[in-house]
Motif scaffolding. Structure first.
Motif, PDB file in Angstrom:
ATOM      1  N   PHE A  65       0.823  -1.206   0.000  1.00  0.00           N
ATOM      2  CA  PHE A  65       0.000   0.000   0.000  1.00  0.00           C
ATOM      3  C   PHE A  65       0.860   1.259   0.000  1.00  0.00           C
ATOM      4  O   PHE A  65       0.473   2.273  -0.586  1.00  0.00           O
ATOM      5  CB  PHE A  65      -0.902   0.014   1.243  1.00  0.00           C
ATOM      6  CG  PHE A  65      -1.971  -1.034   1.249  1.00  0.00           C
ATOM      7  CD1 PHE A  65      -3.283  -0.703   0.948  1.00  0.00           C
ATOM      8  CD2 PHE A  65      -1.683  -2.347   1.579  1.00  0.00           C
ATOM      9  CE1 PHE A  65      -4.289  -1.660   0.972  1.00  0.00           C
ATOM     10  CE2 PHE A  65      -2.681  -3.311   1.603  1.00  0.00           C
ATOM     11  CZ  PHE A  65      -3.981  -2.972   1.295  1.00  0.00           C
ATOM     12  N   ARG A  66       1.995   1.206   0.665  1.00  0.00           N
ATOM     13  CA  ARG A  66       2.784   2.410   0.905  1.00  0.00           C
ATOM     14  C   ARG A  66       3.914   2.627  -0.094  1.00  0.00           C
ATOM     15  O   ARG A  66       4.504   3.704  -0.128  1.00  0.00           O
ATOM     16  CB  ARG A  66       3.332   2.349   2.343  1.00  0.00           C
ATOM     17  CG  ARG A  66       2.209   2.365   3.364  1.00  0.00           C
ATOM     18  CD  ARG A  66       2.631   1.961   4.757  1.00  0.00           C
ATOM     19  NE  ARG A  66       1.456   1.885   5.635  1.00  0.00           N
ATOM     20  CZ  ARG A  66       1.486   1.412   6.870  1.00  0.00           C
ATOM     21  NH1 ARG A  66       2.630   0.963   7.383  1.00  0.00           N
ATOM     22  NH2 ARG A  66       0.379   1.384   7.587  1.00  0.00           N
ATOM     23  N   ASP A  67       4.194   1.625  -0.882  1.00  0.00           N
ATOM     24  CA  ASP A  67       5.148   1.768  -1.986  1.00  0.00           C
ATOM     25  C   ASP A  67       4.521   1.103  -3.198  1.00  0.00           C
ATOM     26  O   ASP A  67       4.552  -0.113  -3.349  1.00  0.00           O
ATOM     27  CB  ASP A  67       6.486   1.112  -1.653  1.00  0.00           C
ATOM     28  CG  ASP A  67       7.523   1.312  -2.749  1.00  0.00           C
ATOM     29  OD1 ASP A  67       7.154   1.832  -3.838  1.00  0.00           O
ATOM     30  OD2 ASP A  67       8.693   0.948  -2.537  1.00  0.00           O
ATOM     31  N   ARG A  68       3.932   1.906  -4.058  1.00  0.00           N
ATOM     32  CA  ARG A  68       3.120   1.364  -5.153  1.00  0.00           C
ATOM     33  C   ARG A  68       3.859   1.335  -6.485  1.00  0.00           C
ATOM     34  O   ARG A  68       3.243   1.282  -7.546  1.00  0.00           O
ATOM     35  CB  ARG A  68       1.809   2.147  -5.256  1.00  0.00           C
ATOM     36  CG  ARG A  68       1.011   2.039  -3.955  1.00  0.00           C
ATOM     37  CD  ARG A  68      -0.388   2.567  -4.077  1.00  0.00           C
ATOM     38  NE  ARG A  68      -1.008   2.604  -2.741  1.00  0.00           N
ATOM     39  CZ  ARG A  68      -2.184   3.130  -2.481  1.00  0.00           C
ATOM     40  NH1 ARG A  68      -2.888   3.666  -3.464  1.00  0.00           N
ATOM     41  NH2 ARG A  68      -2.668   3.133  -1.253  1.00  0.00           N
ATOM     42  N   ARG A  69       5.174   1.338  -6.418  1.00  0.00           N
ATOM     43  CA  ARG A  69       5.926   1.234  -7.663  1.00  0.00           C
ATOM     44  C   ARG A  69       5.648  -0.089  -8.363  1.00  0.00           C
ATOM     45  O   ARG A  69       5.770  -0.174  -9.588  1.00  0.00           O
ATOM     46  CB  ARG A  69       7.420   1.392  -7.388  1.00  0.00           C
ATOM     47  CG  ARG A  69       7.834   2.822  -7.050  1.00  0.00           C
ATOM     48  CD  ARG A  69       9.286   2.926  -6.672  1.00  0.00           C
ATOM     49  NE  ARG A  69       9.548   2.258  -5.395  1.00  0.00           N
ATOM     50  CZ  ARG A  69      10.743   2.255  -4.800  1.00  0.00           C
ATOM     51  NH1 ARG A  69      11.778   2.858  -5.373  1.00  0.00           N
ATOM     52  NH2 ARG A  69      10.901   1.643  -3.639  1.00  0.00           N
ATOM     53  N   TRP A  70       5.249  -1.114  -7.623  1.00  0.00           N
ATOM     54  CA  TRP A  70       4.939  -2.408  -8.228  1.00  0.00           C
ATOM     55  C   TRP A  70       3.733  -2.312  -9.168  1.00  0.00           C
ATOM     56  O   TRP A  70       3.557  -3.170 -10.046  1.00  0.00           O
ATOM     57  CB  TRP A  70       4.651  -3.449  -7.139  1.00  0.00           C
ATOM     58  CG  TRP A  70       3.453  -3.146  -6.296  1.00  0.00           C
ATOM     59  CD1 TRP A  70       3.411  -2.400  -5.149  1.00  0.00           C
ATOM     60  CD2 TRP A  70       2.100  -3.574  -6.519  1.00  0.00           C
ATOM     61  NE1 TRP A  70       2.139  -2.325  -4.652  1.00  0.00           N
ATOM     62  CE2 TRP A  70       1.312  -3.047  -5.466  1.00  0.00           C
ATOM     63  CE3 TRP A  70       1.485  -4.353  -7.498  1.00  0.00           C
ATOM     64  CZ2 TRP A  70      -0.053  -3.266  -5.367  1.00  0.00           C
ATOM     65  CZ3 TRP A  70       0.108  -4.570  -7.408  1.00  0.00           C
ATOM     66  CH2 TRP A  70      -0.643  -4.039  -6.349  1.00  0.00           C
ATOM     67  N   MET A  71       2.910  -1.261  -9.007  1.00  0.00           N
ATOM     68  CA  MET A  71       1.742  -1.099  -9.863  1.00  0.00           C
ATOM     69  C   MET A  71       2.103  -0.452 -11.207  1.00  0.00           C
ATOM     70  O   MET A  71       1.251  -0.358 -12.092  1.00  0.00           O
ATOM     71  CB  MET A  71       0.676  -0.261  -9.145  1.00  0.00           C
ATOM     72  CG  MET A  71       0.151  -0.920  -7.879  1.00  0.00           C
ATOM     73  SD  MET A  71      -0.985   0.120  -6.914  1.00  0.00           S
ATOM     74  CE  MET A  71      -2.502  -0.058  -7.843  1.00  0.00           C
ATOM     75  N   ARG A  72       3.330  -0.044 -11.355  1.00  0.00           N
ATOM     76  CA  ARG A  72       3.752   0.580 -12.615  1.00  0.00           C
ATOM     77  C   ARG A  72       4.071  -0.520 -13.626  1.00  0.00           C
ATOM     78  O   ARG A  72       5.226  -0.829 -13.921  1.00  0.00           O
ATOM     79  CB  ARG A  72       4.947   1.490 -12.403  1.00  0.00           C
ATOM     80  CG  ARG A  72       5.237   2.370 -13.608  1.00  0.00           C
ATOM     81  CD  ARG A  72       6.065   3.575 -13.245  1.00  0.00           C
ATOM     82  NE  ARG A  72       5.917   4.617 -14.251  1.00  0.00           N
ATOM     83  CZ  ARG A  72       6.215   5.887 -14.066  1.00  0.00           C
ATOM     84  NH1 ARG A  72       6.671   6.297 -12.897  1.00  0.00           N
ATOM     85  NH2 ARG A  72       6.041   6.769 -15.033  1.00  0.00           N
ATOM     86  N   GLN A  73       3.060  -1.126 -14.128  1.00  0.00           N
ATOM     87  CA  GLN A  73       3.178  -2.220 -15.090  1.00  0.00           C
ATOM     88  C   GLN A  73       2.024  -2.134 -16.075  1.00  0.00           C
ATOM     89  O   GLN A  73       1.062  -1.399 -15.867  1.00  0.00           O
ATOM     90  CB  GLN A  73       3.159  -3.566 -14.359  1.00  0.00           C
ATOM     91  CG  GLN A  73       1.997  -3.754 -13.404  1.00  0.00           C
ATOM     92  CD  GLN A  73       2.049  -5.063 -12.652  1.00  0.00           C
ATOM     93  OE1 GLN A  73       2.097  -6.131 -13.270  1.00  0.00           O
ATOM     94  NE2 GLN A  73       2.055  -5.000 -11.326  1.00  0.00           N
ATOM     95  N   GLY A  74       2.123  -2.867 -17.176  1.00  0.00           N
ATOM     96  CA  GLY A  74       1.085  -2.814 -18.200  1.00  0.00           C
ATOM     97  C   GLY A  74       0.934  -1.408 -18.742  1.00  0.00           C
ATOM     98  O   GLY A  74       1.908  -0.681 -18.951  1.00  0.00           O
TER      99      GLY A  74
END
Length: 365
Positions: free
Chosen positions: A315-324
């Motif tokens: 929740f607090r580090d959302r760099r993993w969502m930078r995909q697709g």
């Protein structure tokens, strides 16, 4: 500096404020999912709640109070607002007994309800237990529209509940939230006039998101042009003196044209950063609408504060969502992949991208 340039600068500044908040999480808003049982079975329910849900695994009163007492040892309870949700909170028999004790600890609290079970006794219990705010759901301009979504008789019950609490006069805020979908999107203006007639000062407009039962109703989700119609409606109502406050629900980043024009703040998803939820079975997550795969622990196994302090990394580090598609988006630094409850792990992207929809509808995003 023209209006667009000024707004882009403000969005840039907001982004840095949000980054600071993510790096320094602080609990200010706590949902308690009091039950998953419900006296309705609404077509669009994101939690898939229904009548006669099995409640055998739900937290008992002493377990709930233990968690609130624990949090009060490390946080000033007066600065943590408790929002009671469900299911339908009013089907829980000990609701007001629990919340009276929570209020005595110092927590301010409010509730989200469909209004069905509200009578004079409920209003009196709410007053005596210190309830400050109430959100009633009203999803159509008349019984035909609202009841199609929520069940026969539910419109009249919701309107009656609004009237009872208005007359009681003790609430700090009585808000109506209305969910719009493809069948009722043309009711925006009539609904606005209905809010005025009902004496509502705070009207929150939301769009159906594809979770729970709504995910199985393809005709519920707004088309891009319909979403833009909603944004233009809200922006126009907010641009001039108005008898009531209208705002869009805080579920998605909208791009430059509409941010701050349809609500009082720029978009940010603070789930797991400022906001936590204690679920009916004791699970701890950000918002109760999040998928259960994002549960970070359970208060029956660990203390809430241990979970809040040591988990929530996703929740607090959302760099993993930078995909697709999000990997190529210029607005990712602000949007951060949209709200957590809209993330689709299978397609590695948000189930709904408001910016893309509005762009498809010709908006300047």
């Amino acid at each position: 500096m023209n209006r667009v340039a000024k707004k882009r600068f403000n969005l840039w500044a907001w982004r840095h404020f949000v980054d600071f908040e993510f790096a320094h999480p602080r609990l200010t808003y706590l949902f308690w999912e009091a039950t998953l049982d419900c006296n309705m079975a609404c077509r669009h329910c994101g939690s898939d709640c229904r009548r006669s849900t099995d409640i055998s695994t739900e937290l008992k009163a002493d377990e709930v109070l233990r968690v609130f007492s624990e949090i009060a040892r490390t946080h000033n309870p007066r600065r943590v607002f408790v929002a009671v949700t469900g299911g339908e909170p009013l089907v829980r028999p000990d609701l007001f007994d629990v919340m009276a004790q929570v209020r005595r600890m110092g927590y301010p609290w409010g509730m989200v309800s469909n209004g069905w079970a509200v009578d004079d006794r409920v209003v009196d219990q709410a007053r005596r237990s210190g309830m400050r705010t109430l959100v009633i759901s009203l999803d159509g301009v008349n019984a035909e529209s609202h009841d199609w979504l929520r069940g026969r008789g539910s419109f009249d019950r919701a309107v009656d509940a609004i009237g009872r609490f208005r007359r009681a006069g003790f609430l700090r805020n009585l808000q109506v939230t209305s969910t719009f979908h493809r069948r009722n999107i043309d009711e925006l203006e009539p609904m606005y006039r209905l809010m005025i007639d009902l004496g509502i000062a705070d009207w929150r407009v939301v769009s159906v998101f594809p979770n729970g039962r709504a995910a199985r109703q393809a005709d519920f989700l707004l088309e891009p042009s319909e979403l833009r119609k909603m944004m233009d409606f809200i922006a126009e109502k907010r641009s001039r003196p108005r008898p009531i406050k209208v705002s869009y629900g805080d579920e998605g980043y909208l791009g430059c044209q509409y941010e701050r024009d349809v609500r009082d703040f720029f978009y940010a998803c603070f789930s797991g950063v400022r906001i936590a939820s204690i679920l009916a079975d004791g699970g701890v997550t950000g918002c109760p609408n999040n998928p259960r795969t994002l549960v970070q622990g359970n208060v029956r196994d660990r203390s809430f504060m241990d979970i809040w302090t040591n988990e929530f990394g996703k929740f607090r580090d959302r760099r993993w969502m930078r995909q697709g598609d999000c990997a190529r988006c210029r607005d990712f630094a602000i949007c951060k992949g949209n709200s957590m409850h809209l993330w689709d792990t299978e397609k590695s992207g948000p189930k709904v991208c408001h910016v893309r929809m509005l762009k498809d509808a010709g908006a300047r995003v």
